[in-house]
Design a protein around this motif. Structure first.
Motif, PDB file in Angstrom:
ATOM      1  N   SER A  27       0.829  -1.214   0.000  1.00 31.84           N
ATOM      2  CA  SER A  27       0.000   0.000   0.000  1.00 31.84           C
ATOM      3  C   SER A  27       0.863   1.264   0.000  1.00 31.84           C
ATOM      4  N   GLY A  69      -2.450  -6.591  -3.666  1.00 33.51           N
ATOM      5  CA  GLY A  69      -3.665  -6.014  -3.100  1.00 33.51           C
ATOM      6  C   GLY A  69      -4.872  -6.923  -3.220  1.00 33.51           C
ATOM      7  N   MET A  70      -4.914  -7.774  -4.250  1.00 32.90           N
ATOM      8  CA  MET A  70      -6.070  -8.658  -4.402  1.00 32.90           C
ATOM      9  C   MET A  70      -6.137  -9.668  -3.257  1.00 32.90           C
ATOM     10  N   TYR A  72      -4.916  -9.135  -0.180  1.00 34.46           N
ATOM     11  CA  TYR A  72      -5.265  -8.320   0.986  1.00 34.46           C
ATOM     12  C   TYR A  72      -6.765  -8.015   0.992  1.00 34.46           C
ATOM     13  N   THR A  73      -7.293  -7.705  -0.180  1.00 34.77           N
ATOM     14  CA  THR A  73      -8.721  -7.419  -0.319  1.00 34.77           C
ATOM     15  C   THR A  73      -9.552  -8.653   0.011  1.00 34.77           C
ATOM     16  N   HIS A  76      -9.675  -9.390   3.774  1.00 35.37           N
ATOM     17  CA  HIS A  76     -10.547  -8.500   4.557  1.00 35.37           C
ATOM     18  C   HIS A  76     -11.992  -8.488   4.074  1.00 35.37           C
ATOM     19  N   GLU A  78     -13.292  -7.588   1.252  1.00 43.16           N
ATOM     20  CA  GLU A  78     -13.661  -6.399   0.481  1.00 43.16           C
ATOM     21  C   GLU A  78     -13.727  -6.679  -1.016  1.00 43.16           C
ATOM     22  N   HIS A  79     -13.685  -7.950  -1.383  1.00 42.56           N
ATOM     23  CA  HIS A  79     -13.758  -8.328  -2.790  1.00 42.56           C
ATOM     24  C   HIS A  79     -15.199  -8.159  -3.291  1.00 42.56           C
TER      25      HIS A  79
END
Length: 175
Positions: A27, A69-70, A72-73, A76, A78-79
């Protein structure tokens, strides 16, 4: 029995912690991209100059942000999913959907890893570089992040599958 039951939770916690670490690290690349883009714009419009390598560096920095990031998403939650429908289901049905989704993510990630290995190897073998004068060299390094990023996604998919199985078992005990 308790040690065996906690082993998957420990493995999942370690995967989640590693994904968080990689996600937080990558990030910071967003800050670098913003600063680089601001400098490129200022140089172009105030001083009527610019460089190909700096423009290429923008998307070279974006690659790890997206590929790491995918995971990490996903970690969490957030996908992309249809939350309007998803949250109307019972916890057991949501866990089943999460399990099937995690298994599909793992399968797709493994396929992409498999198909990208030749792509990366070919780029390395020819020492691929930018076709533009003044562009960046060693493009294989950026392409090499593709199997790494999808490997992290597959591993995070395993952690999500483990969490879904745990939720399914918990829901079964409640009934």
């Amino acid at each position: 029995m308790v040690a065996e039951a906690s082993r998957p939770a420990t493995i999942r916690a370690r995967i989640d912690a590693f994904t968080d670490l990689v996600g937080r690290w990558s990030s910071w690349l967003v800050v670098a991209i913003v600063l680089l883009m601001a400098c490129n714009v200022l140089l172009r419009y105030l001083f009527n100059t610019g460089s190909v390598w700096a423009q290429e560096l923008e998307w070279h920095l974006l690659v790890p942000v997206v590929l790491f990031g995918m995971s990490y998403t996903l970690r969490h939650g957030e996908h992309v999913r249809s939350d309007i429908l998803y949250f109307r289901f019972t916890p057991r049905t949501r866990a089943l959907i999460d399990l099937v989704s995690a298994l599909l993510i793992i399968a797709i990630a493994l396929l992409i890893i498999w198909f990208s290995l030749h792509y990366v190897q070919q780029s390395f073998a020819i020492d691929e570089k930018s076709p533009d004068p003044g562009g960046l060299t060693h493009r294989w390094i950026i392409k090499g992040l593709m199997p790494v990023g999808f490997a992290l996604l597959a591993v995070q998919g395993v952690a999500c599958a483990m969490a879904a199985i745990e939720q399914i078992r918990r829901a079964a005990r409640q009934h």
